[in-house]
Motif scaffolding. Structure first.
Motif, mmCIF file in Angstrom:
data_model
loop_
_atom_site.group_PDB
_atom_site.id
_atom_site.type_symbol
_atom_site.label_atom_id
_atom_site.label_comp_id
_atom_site.label_asym_id
_atom_site.label_seq_id
_atom_site.Cartn_x
_atom_site.Cartn_y
_atom_site.Cartn_z
ATOM 1 N N LEU A 144 11.333 -1.165 11.536
ATOM 2 C CA LEU A 144 10.472 -2.287 11.888
ATOM 3 C C LEU A 144 10.030 -2.208 13.346
ATOM 4 C CD1 LEU A 144 12.252 -5.204 9.997
ATOM 5 C CD2 LEU A 144 10.092 -4.085 9.396
ATOM 6 N N GLU A 145 10.936 -1.798 14.224
ATOM 7 C CA GLU A 145 10.550 -1.619 15.625
ATOM 8 C C GLU A 145 9.459 -0.568 15.745
ATOM 9 O OE1 GLU A 145 10.172 -0.032 19.508
ATOM 10 O OE2 GLU A 145 11.077 1.109 17.864
ATOM 11 N N ARG A 146 9.581 0.503 14.968
ATOM 12 C CA ARG A 146 8.585 1.581 14.995
ATOM 13 C C ARG A 146 7.222 1.077 14.522
ATOM 14 N NH1 ARG A 146 10.852 4.461 11.406
ATOM 15 N NH2 ARG A 146 9.517 3.846 9.664
ATOM 16 N N VAL A 147 7.208 0.348 13.425
ATOM 17 C CA VAL A 147 5.941 -0.142 12.888
ATOM 18 C C VAL A 147 5.281 -1.118 13.852
ATOM 19 C CG1 VAL A 147 4.922 -1.556 11.053
ATOM 20 C CG2 VAL A 147 6.513 0.282 10.477
ATOM 21 N N LEU A 148 6.069 -2.020 14.438
ATOM 22 C CA LEU A 148 5.502 -2.986 15.370
ATOM 23 C C LEU A 148 5.007 -2.318 16.648
ATOM 24 C CD1 LEU A 148 8.063 -5.889 14.917
ATOM 25 C CD2 LEU A 148 5.680 -5.869 14.150
ATOM 26 N N ARG A 149 5.664 -1.247 17.050
ATOM 27 C CA ARG A 149 5.279 -0.567 18.297
ATOM 28 C C ARG A 149 4.055 0.314 18.099
ATOM 29 N NH1 ARG A 149 7.032 4.273 19.028
ATOM 30 N NH2 ARG A 149 8.946 3.857 17.841
ATOM 31 N N ARG A 150 4.061 1.170 17.090
ATOM 32 C CA ARG A 150 2.971 2.138 16.946
ATOM 33 C C ARG A 150 1.949 1.753 15.879
ATOM 34 N NH1 ARG A 150 3.919 3.223 11.793
ATOM 35 N NH2 ARG A 150 5.202 5.002 11.173
ATOM 36 N N GLY A 151 2.244 0.705 15.116
ATOM 37 C CA GLY A 151 1.283 0.203 14.150
ATOM 38 C C GLY A 151 1.496 0.788 12.763
ATOM 39 N N THR A 152 0.780 0.219 11.805
ATOM 40 C CA THR A 152 0.842 0.663 10.417
ATOM 41 C C THR A 152 -0.141 1.810 10.200
ATOM 42 O OG1 THR A 152 -0.881 -0.864 9.702
ATOM 43 C CG2 THR A 152 1.382 -1.709 9.725
ATOM 44 N N GLY A 153 -0.196 2.284 8.966
ATOM 45 C CA GLY A 153 -1.166 3.320 8.637
ATOM 46 C C GLY A 153 -2.595 2.882 8.891
ATOM 47 N N ALA A 154 -2.871 1.594 8.704
ATOM 48 C CA ALA A 154 -4.225 1.089 8.962
ATOM 49 C C ALA A 154 -4.616 1.289 10.414
ATOM 50 C CB ALA A 154 -4.304 -0.387 8.585
ATOM 51 N N GLN A 155 -3.696 1.004 11.331
ATOM 52 C CA GLN A 155 -4.002 1.185 12.746
ATOM 53 C C GLN A 155 -4.183 2.664 13.087
ATOM 54 O OE1 GLN A 155 -0.726 -1.762 13.155
ATOM 55 N NE2 GLN A 155 -1.552 -2.017 15.219
ATOM 56 N N ARG A 156 -3.396 3.528 12.462
ATOM 57 C CA ARG A 156 -3.559 4.962 12.672
ATOM 58 C C ARG A 156 -4.944 5.411 12.193
ATOM 59 N NH1 ARG A 156 -1.443 9.734 15.118
ATOM 60 N NH2 ARG A 156 -2.454 11.456 14.012
ATOM 61 N N GLN A 157 -5.347 4.975 11.008
ATOM 62 C CA GLN A 157 -6.657 5.364 10.491
ATOM 63 C C GLN A 157 -7.778 4.925 11.431
ATOM 64 O OE1 GLN A 157 -7.712 4.943 6.316
ATOM 65 N NE2 GLN A 157 -5.581 4.412 5.835
ATOM 66 N N ASP A 215 0.849 -1.187 0.000
ATOM 67 C CA ASP A 215 0.000 0.000 0.000
ATOM 68 C C ASP A 215 0.884 1.236 0.000
ATOM 69 O OD1 ASP A 215 -2.193 -1.654 0.338
ATOM 70 O OD2 ASP A 215 -2.772 -0.858 2.288
ATOM 71 N N VAL A 216 0.369 2.355 -0.543
ATOM 72 C CA VAL A 216 1.061 3.609 -0.291
ATOM 73 C C VAL A 216 1.045 3.829 1.212
ATOM 74 C CG1 VAL A 216 -0.979 5.119 -0.512
ATOM 75 C CG2 VAL A 216 1.296 6.000 -1.025
ATOM 76 N N CYS A 217 2.169 4.211 1.768
ATOM 77 C CA CYS A 217 2.292 4.322 3.220
ATOM 78 C C CYS A 217 1.857 5.699 3.696
ATOM 79 C CB CYS A 217 3.737 4.071 3.651
ATOM 80 S SG CYS A 217 4.308 2.389 3.324
ATOM 81 N N LEU A 218 1.228 5.737 4.860
ATOM 82 C CA LEU A 218 0.791 7.007 5.418
ATOM 83 C C LEU A 218 1.986 7.901 5.724
ATOM 84 C CD1 LEU A 218 -1.701 8.610 6.341
ATOM 85 C CD2 LEU A 218 -1.480 7.500 8.578
ATOM 86 N N ASP A 219 3.033 7.325 6.290
ATOM 87 C CA ASP A 219 4.217 8.083 6.673
ATOM 88 C C ASP A 219 5.360 7.828 5.696
ATOM 89 O OD1 ASP A 219 2.994 9.176 8.905
ATOM 90 O OD2 ASP A 219 3.626 7.547 10.216
ATOM 91 N N ALA A 220 6.064 8.883 5.329
ATOM 92 C CA ALA A 220 7.177 8.762 4.391
ATOM 93 C C ALA A 220 8.268 7.841 4.925
ATOM 94 C CB ALA A 220 7.752 10.146 4.082
ATOM 95 N N ASP A 221 8.488 7.824 6.233
ATOM 96 C CA ASP A 221 9.503 6.936 6.802
ATOM 97 C C ASP A 221 9.198 5.476 6.495
ATOM 98 O OD1 ASP A 221 10.969 9.012 7.865
ATOM 99 O OD2 ASP A 221 10.091 8.865 9.871
ATOM 100 N N ASP A 222 7.919 5.121 6.493
ATOM 101 C CA ASP A 222 7.557 3.743 6.191
ATOM 102 C C ASP A 222 7.782 3.416 4.716
ATOM 103 O OD1 ASP A 222 6.856 3.612 8.828
ATOM 104 O OD2 ASP A 222 4.696 3.552 8.499
ATOM 105 N N THR A 223 7.604 4.401 3.843
ATOM 106 C CA THR A 223 7.929 4.212 2.429
ATOM 107 C C THR A 223 9.398 3.857 2.260
ATOM 108 O OG1 THR A 223 6.233 5.813 1.779
ATOM 109 C CG2 THR A 223 7.949 5.327 0.165
ATOM 110 N N VAL A 224 10.258 4.580 2.950
ATOM 111 C CA VAL A 224 11.700 4.320 2.862
ATOM 112 C C VAL A 224 12.030 2.957 3.453
ATOM 113 C CG1 VAL A 224 13.979 5.179 3.496
ATOM 114 C CG2 VAL A 224 12.156 6.789 2.908
ATOM 115 N N LEU A 225 11.339 2.577 4.522
ATOM 116 C CA LEU A 225 11.538 1.248 5.102
ATOM 117 C C LEU A 225 11.207 0.162 4.090
ATOM 118 C CD1 LEU A 225 11.933 -0.765 7.456
ATOM 119 C CD2 LEU A 225 9.531 -0.327 8.091
#
Length: 387
Positions: A351-364, A256-266
């Protein structure tokens, strides 16, 4: 905002002789929205004709590298090829801001949402190709409004590229899970973290492919698909990962297109790590993994359903396992390549960030739960996209 001209993303060279690193480029599809009204704005053609005003010291205005997509509510950005992910991150952010400036010129904003949360009736971009696709695909085309993130990673030849495609298959569902950013569809919570994968799978030619074994076999399969008369052109060969039609790259298309640019780079860093790892194993003569395509389809479905908040199909055992365990397995598999490229710390932190705070889906979903309004989900996405 004034930008320097950017090289087209997909014009990605082979691995750099100077650095030994493969270049990587990212294409992001974004939605044009009115965050106040909670609706999409079908004005991409007008937006991409916009030019950034010249700075006081610049001789002329600067054209911004944007493109249209299937529907007029979409706009696509494309980074130049980069070997340094710090440069790639700067490009992703600059292009998001440039796209947002272009959207403002037509009374809209851009949102990195892989599906639009509220009800929408997409408006086709009226090119001859897209009209032909509409005529061929019917309702599938009429209802299609999804935004992906496509990562191009350089390869030295089609032979190396196909060797990579054959070996990265089991890991692509993990990328899908990490990037999930589409829980809502037509005003409802779908129950999926990445519903874009489900909507996209309605198209022919999508999903995981069987191992090909050679570049000749890959091109023979593409030729057979074309001879069915179902696809209009090779651009509609929508494998989860494919050889680029025009450039010396492997194109990874599952995110998916990522909500946060940092996740795109990941996602880009993981894609390059997978390509490096697969190419090295091919050169070492290691055999292609024998994962059945039917199992990989199940793994993709589960990644779309759960994201990183539930169970995934483990790439090695094909059994359900916690997402954190599966993500750790991916990291271990590509760790040597990430260490060699200097990307290991970035990927570990990401990856630690995504697992801790969730993906864009969890933010939405969190925004929707807090406010009770899907319009606020759109407004929040606008804020985060250009941040």
């Amino acid at each position: 905002m004034t930008l320097a001209p950017l090289q087209p993303a997909a014009a990605v060279p082979a691995p750099s002789a100077r650095t030994g690193l493969r270049s990587v480029g990212v294409e992001e599809e974004l939605l044009l929205v009115d965050p106040c009204a909670g609706r999409t704005v079908p004005a991409a053609a007008s937006a991409i004709g916009w030019t950034a005003p010249a700075a006081p010291t610049a001789p002329r205005a600067v054209a911004v590298p944007l493109d249209t997509e299937l529907q007029q509510e979409q706009i696509e950005t494309a980074t130049p090829p980069r070997t340094d992910l710090t440069d790639l991150a700067a490009d992703v952010r600059a292009l998001r801001r440039a796209a947002d400036d272009a959207a403002r010129s037509v009374g809209a904003r851009v949102a990195a949402l892989a599906t639009f949360p509220l009800r929408v009736a997409p408006v086709l971009t009226p090119t001859p190709r897209y009209r032909a696709i509409r005529d061929q695909m019917g309702l599938t085309c009429a209802e299609q409004l999804t935004c992906g993130c496509h990562v191009h990673v350089a390869v030295t030849s089609d032979e190396e590229g196909v060797a990579v495609l054959d070996r990265i298959r089991p890991w692509l569902p993990v990328l899908t899970a990490v990037a999930t950013n589409s829980p809502f569809w037509q005003g409802s919570d779908t129950g999926y973290a990445g519903y874009r994968t489900q909507a996209w799978s309605r198209w022919p030619g999508t999903g995981p492919a069987e191992p090909f074994g050679s570049a000749a076999a890959y091109h023979a399969v593409v030729d057979e698909l074309m001879r069915t008369g179902t696809l209009l052109d090779e651009g509609m060969v929508y494998f989860d990962a494919r050889l680029s039609r025009r450039y010396p790259t492997v194109e990874v298309r599952v995110a998916d297109v990522c909500l946060d640019a940092d996740d795109t780079v990941l996602v880009a860093a993981l894609a390059r790590g997978l390509v490096d790892t697969a190419a090295e194993r091919w050169r070492a003569g290691e055999p292609v993994p024998s994962d059945p395509t039917s199992v990989l389809r199940m793994a993709s479905w589960r990644a779309s359903r759960s994201g990183t908040a539930g169970l995934l199909v483990h790439p090695r055992t094909h059994q359900p396992a916690p997402a954190a365990e599966v993500v750790a397995c991916l990291l271990d598999d590509v760790r040597p390549a990430l260490d060699a490229s200097g990307d290991l710390a970035l990927v570990e932190a990401g990856l630690e960030r995504v697992l801790r705070r969730g993906t864009g889906a969890q933010r939405q979903r969190a925004v929707a739960a807090a406010t009770g309004r899907l319009e606020d989900v759109v407004a929040d996405a606008v804020d985060r996209t250009a941040a």
